[in-house]
Write a protein that holds these residues in place. Structure first.
Motif, PDB file in Angstrom:
ATOM      1  N   GLY A 168     -72.650  63.845  60.998  1.00  0.00           N
ATOM      2  CA  GLY A 168     -72.992  63.759  62.411  1.00  0.00           C
ATOM      3  C   GLY A 168     -72.846  62.356  62.970  1.00  0.00           C
ATOM      4  O   GLY A 168     -73.184  62.089  64.123  1.00  0.00           O
TER       5      GLY A 168
ATOM      6  N   THR B 129     -77.093  66.413  64.299  1.00  0.00           N
ATOM      7  CA  THR B 129     -77.604  66.654  62.943  1.00  0.00           C
ATOM      8  C   THR B 129     -77.301  68.075  62.533  1.00  0.00           C
ATOM      9  O   THR B 129     -76.985  68.909  63.360  1.00  0.00           O
ATOM     10  CB  THR B 129     -79.113  66.421  62.854  1.00  0.00           C
ATOM     11  OG1 THR B 129     -79.724  67.190  63.894  1.00  0.00           O
ATOM     12  CG2 THR B 129     -79.443  64.939  62.979  1.00  0.00           C
TER      13      THR B 129
ATOM     14  N   LEU C  68     -70.686  67.680  70.676  1.00  0.00           N
ATOM     15  CA  LEU C  68     -70.894  66.522  69.809  1.00  0.00           C
ATOM     16  C   LEU C  68     -71.111  65.269  70.661  1.00  0.00           C
ATOM     17  O   LEU C  68     -72.084  64.551  70.480  1.00  0.00           O
ATOM     18  CB  LEU C  68     -69.672  66.326  68.888  1.00  0.00           C
ATOM     19  CG  LEU C  68     -69.353  67.553  68.001  1.00  0.00           C
ATOM     20  CD1 LEU C  68     -68.041  67.335  67.248  1.00  0.00           C
ATOM     21  CD2 LEU C  68     -70.496  67.802  66.992  1.00  0.00           C
TER      22      LEU C  68
END
Lengths: 578, 395
Positions: free
Chosen positions: A352, A578, A559
């Motif tokens: 991430g 995450t 994202l």
């Protein structure tokens, strides 16, 4: 009673008058005089020099001849010879000489020699006259030939020498003539597709050959009253006599069909195509305007196509005008520093964490807000400004990334590259110079190229990519899966990264089929030791699925959206997802 | 006398009328060479022999450096005799001689150049006495041009001599030979140039034995060898009237030729006449056809002779050649005798002619052939002759 010598003169006269050049006449005169007078040696002297000699070497005779008037000549190997000479011609005077062993010339023979010399003089005068006349005639013929060549040259300007078709000049003249009539005339503007690729790959001669064949096929599609013309480069025009637009369309399709068939050039089948714009006019139309309208329609056809036929509509002028305005504004934009860069992070799906950014250009057009790239980049690509814009992007983003790397040394930069840039032989050198100027190591940069750019001209692409690779920059294939993918080329292209197009995960929840396709691509990339980046990750489901499939990186609104440069350091401070 | 030898220099001739070519070649060569290695071998033979086999019989008798040249003929002279069908071999060798050759091929249409080429071998011979002997195809047009070309190279110092090949007066095809021990090339349409060099004098002679008959005529119209008009009148009509012949003689080609051979045209020259054989007539065009050029504007006579004068001419030509040797007895002689002369003197005249030569040079061998044109230039610049005997005497 006829004496032998009188009649020898007739024979001599006939022989000496037959040649057309002076030297041959003199040679024959010397030969015949020596034969008739049974002389061992014969010669013609001009001034003090022997011009032609028979029976003895010329230089030897030159050396052996007494300086003044003499009656005897001594030559090695021969008894003393009796000389007889007779002069001929006006200044410079020449003399015909014979020298024989035994008896000297008797008076009658001397008379004969004199007559021969005079005959030779007359023959030479005659030859000089004829030669002058011949020169004059040749001069006149040459002048006539030059005039003819001039006429040809003028004709040439009105006819294309390669195809034999009328040129733009003649075409417009004929069109203007038609537009004085009340019946409608249609003009087809034909632009060849992929001609440049043929010219570049097979050479200009093949290109010329191809144009000749194209002209022949165009001609074959026309009626006798129609006119085909080569307007320039790979552009042709056709005038359809007494034809309205609706009737011109089928003709245009027929032409496209004819040009789509393979051409046999340099021993191979060459496939090209054509896009055609049609405009129709009648009495009162300006020929130039009508051809211009057909050109505008062709432009539209090309844009929609290739291989389309579009009939001109007045609105297209507005579009064309808008395009012109945009072009002017675009030029101004670079100078006025109106471009901005946004950055979209690339996220390592496993962690991430953002590892790099892709630079995305935006144009802040005064009074109109941000213009999306899709509205100006194709035009920039078309008019060549993309090279300047691309250079600006690389430099601006490079400088920016170099600054960020002071705090985030592992940050990488992705920059998009257009096809036009890739075929510029200076491109790799430009990149090197720019990166050096920015202080950015080549290894921190990945250049993104679309699949279609690579596949259009793989040979040139591979060569250029090789140069870039040598610099140390990374190479990515953008929008992978949307174009015509040739897996064999993929293996040969020196790329490092595949960016899987967002189209494959367009569903919020990917189906098993979607996933199967992506899995195949990921496995392929892994086999070829390529990084994979999946684009357009907009949901958590997509994110999870991609991570599970083993995709290395992701980009997308879920994202991180494209962000202003000032927000980038924050995005690198902690994992974004995450 | 077949052979003579002086100071190691020798000259020999041989003759055979055997029908088997190899045997004929061998017989003639054996007589001429007598076991000695020749510098040059001249082979003159009638058409009809299988020539390669003929040469087999000769080649095995010569040395590696021997030059073999020759041609087909209209009769052979040599070995003390004369033949219609047969082969004669003339050879010489020994110290003080040099022979170089050059063959010019495909000469039709470029005869002057061919003469220049054939004479080019003279440059390779530097003995004090030189001559250029040429053997040419007798059917290649105006052979005068060959001699003009050769003279332009040889110059006035070097005499020219030789003859044109024949085919028994059939005028179909003649052959020229050139080679050596390892093989002999059989050529047509060629000129073989033989540069002869010697420490001793070389003499060339020429005679024809004709005399003028009646008034001179002007050749008012002609082209090459075809005479259209004499004194403005059709040439054939002039000939028939002058010779008192009836038109009907034209029905019999042989009879006409016999009559015409006895009365050639003589072209006016300072030292005599240049003889032109009238070979045939064109009945419809009323023109006469000669075997060599008859220039328009030339002064010409009908010529006549008698057997005595004609047969004596050969001996006179030899005497003329020998006369230039400075009193030396010749080693041998070559004779180029016009084939038409042989018809004119008849078979009965052949032996007296031969005896006439032998009387001039007793005990000296001589060989040669009956020609289609004779080459001899000693004085002046002209060298192509017809109806004539040309000779070369080796001192």
């Amino acid at each position: 009673m006829n004496h032998w010598s009188t009649h020898q003169l007739t024979e001599f006269f006939a022989a000496v008058c037959s040649p057309q050049d002076e030297r041959a006449a003199i040679t024959i005169a010397v030969e015949r005089a020596a034969e008739v007078l049974e002389a061992e040696v014969g010669a013609v002297l001009r001034g003090d020099r022997v011009e032609v000699a028979r029976g003895v070497d010329r230089d030897l005779l030159d050396g052996a001849l007494p300086a003044g008037p003499a009656s005897q000549l001594s030559l090695p190997g021969l008894e003393d010879l009796n000389i007889g000479t007779a002069r001929f011609g006006a200044e410079p005077r020449g003399s015909l000489m014979v020298a024989r062993a035994g008896d000297p010339l008797d008076p009658e023979e001397r008379q004969l020699l004199q007559a021969m010399a005079q005959t030779l003089g007359l023959a030479l005068d005659n030859i000089a006259l004829l030669t002058a006349e011949r020169r004059l005639r040749e001069e006149r013929e040459r002048e006539a030939a030059e005039r003819l060549a001039l006429v040809e040259a003028v004709r040439e300007a009105r006819h294309d020498s390669l195809t034999g078709l009328p040129t733009r000049v003649l075409f417009l003249e004929i069109l203007a003539g038609k537009l004085r009539l009340t019946v409608p005339t249609s003009v087809l503007f034909i632009d060849l597709d992929r001609f440049k690729a043929v010219n570049d790959s097979l050479g200009h001669r093949a290109g010329d050959d191809l144009l000749g064949h194209v002209a022949a096929r165009i001609r074959d599609c026309l009626r006798p009253a129609d006119v085909g013309a080569r307007i320039g480069g790979d552009e042709f025009a056709v005038l359809l006599d007494t034809t309205v637009a609706d009737d011109a369309v089928p003709v245009a399709w027929r032409l496209i069909e004819a040009l789509r068939r393979p051409f046999r050039i340099s021993g191979r089948d060459v496939f090209i195509g054509a896009s055609i714009g049609i405009a129709t006019g009648t009495a009162g139309f300006d020929a130039d305007d009508l051809l211009g309208n057909a050109d505008v329609a062709m432009y539209r056809a090309k844009k929609d196509g290739p291989g389309k036929v579009i009939v001109f509509e007045p609105a297209m002028h507005a579009e064309a005008l808008a395009r012109l305005t945009l072009t002017a504004d675009l030029r101004h934009a670079l100078a006025a520093d109106e471009f901005r860069l946004l950055y979209q992070p690339l996220i390592r799906l496993e962690t991430g964490v953002a590892t790099g950014v892709e630079a995305l250009i935006r144009w802040k057009r005064p009074g109109r807000g941000y213009v999306p790239p899709v509205e100006f980049l194709p035009l920039a690509e078309e008019n060549g400004m993309i090279a300047d814009i691309g250079r600006w992007v690389l430099r601006a983003a490079g400088e920016q990334a170099a600054r960020w790397r002071r705090t985030h040394p592992a940050l990488t930069l992705n920059v998009n590259v257009s096809g036009r840039q890739l075929t510029d032989p200076q491109f790799a050198a430009d990149v090197e110079q720019t990166l050096t100027g920015c202080g950015l190591p080549a290894g921190a940069v990945t250049l993104e190229l679309t699949e279609s750019v690579l596949m259009n001209d793989p040979r040139t692409a591979i060569a250029c990519l090789g140069d870039l690779r040598d610099l140390g920059v990374g190479l990515a294939i953008d929008d992978f899966g949307t174009g015509y993918s040739s897996l064999s080329y993929l293996q040969r292209l020196p790329v490092d990264e595949l960016k899987i197009d967002r189209a494959f995960i367009s569903r919020a929840e990917p189906t098993a089929a979607d996933l199967a396709v992506i899995r195949t691509v990921v496995e392929l990339a892994r086999t070829l030791k390529l990084r994979t980046v999946v684009e357009g990750v907009e949901t958590e489901e997509q994110h999870r699925a991609m991570r599970e499939l083993g995709c290395d990186y992701g980009q997308g609104y879920h994202l991180c959206r494209p962000i202003e440069p000032e927000s980038v350091p924050a995005a690198f401070a902690a994992p974004l997802v995450t | 006398m077949d052979r003579v030898e002086l100071d190691g220099r020798w000259f020999g001739t041989g003759h055979s009328t055997l029908t088997d070519p190899a045997s004929a070649g061998a017989e003639a060569a054996a007589a001429a060479l007598n076991g000695r290695e020749p510098l040059v071998v001249f082979v003159f033979c009638s058409v009809g022999y299988h020539v390669p086999e003929l040469f087999d019989g000769i080649r095995e008798r010569v040395g590696a450096g021997t030059v073999i040249v020759g041609c087909t003929t209209s009769g052979q002279i040599g070995g003390g005799t004369v033949s219609r069908d047969g082969v004669s071999v003339t050879a010489w060798g020994g110290a003080g001689f040099a022979v170089r050759t050059h063959v010019s091929r495909n000469v039709s249409g470029r005869l002057r150049d061919a003469g220049v080429e054939a004479a080019s071998c003279l440059g390779a011979v530097d003995q004090p006495h030189r001559a250029l002997l040429m053997l040419a195809d007798g059917l290649t047009g105006n052979q005068h041009e060959i001699v003009r070309g050769a003279f332009s190279v040889a110059g006035a110092v070097v005499p020219l001599v030789g003859g044109c090949a024949g085919d028994h007066l059939a005028y179909v095809r003649t052959y020229q030979f050139h080679g050596g021990r390892d093989g002999v090339e059989i050529l047509s349409d060629a000129v073989v140039g033989v540069a002869v060099g010697s420490d001793q004098p070389l003499g060339v002679g020429i005679a024809h034995g004709w005399r003028k008959q009646g008034d001179a005529m002007i050749v008012t119209s002609s082209q090459d060898g075809r005479v259209h008009e004499l004194d403005g009148e059709p040439a054939l009509d002039v000939l028939l009237r002058r010779l008192g012949l009836d038109e009907s003689i034209l029905d019999d080609e042989e009879a006409f030729r016999q009559a015409a051979f006895s009365h050639p045209l003589g072209l006016s020259r300072r030292s005599g006449e240049d003889i032109r054989v009238i070979h045939s007539a064109d009945r419809s065009a009323r023109s006469l056809i000669c075997l060599a050029d008859v220039p328009q504007g030339a002064l010409a006579w009908m010529m006549e002779s008698d057997h005595g004068s004609l047969t004596d001419a050969a001996g006179q030509a030899v005497a003329q050649a020998v006369g230039t040797l400075g009193g030396r007895t010749p080693l041998g002689a070559m004779v180029f005798d016009c084939a038409a002369r042989r018809i004119a003197i008849g078979e009965d005249g052949v032996k007296p002619e031969h005896d006439g030569i032998a009387a001039v040079i007793p005990d000296v061998p001589f060989g040669g052939f009956y020609t289609n044109g004779e080459i001899a230039r000693v004085r002046g610049a002209l060298g192509m002759h017809h109806f004539t005997v040309a000779t070369l005497a080796l001192g």
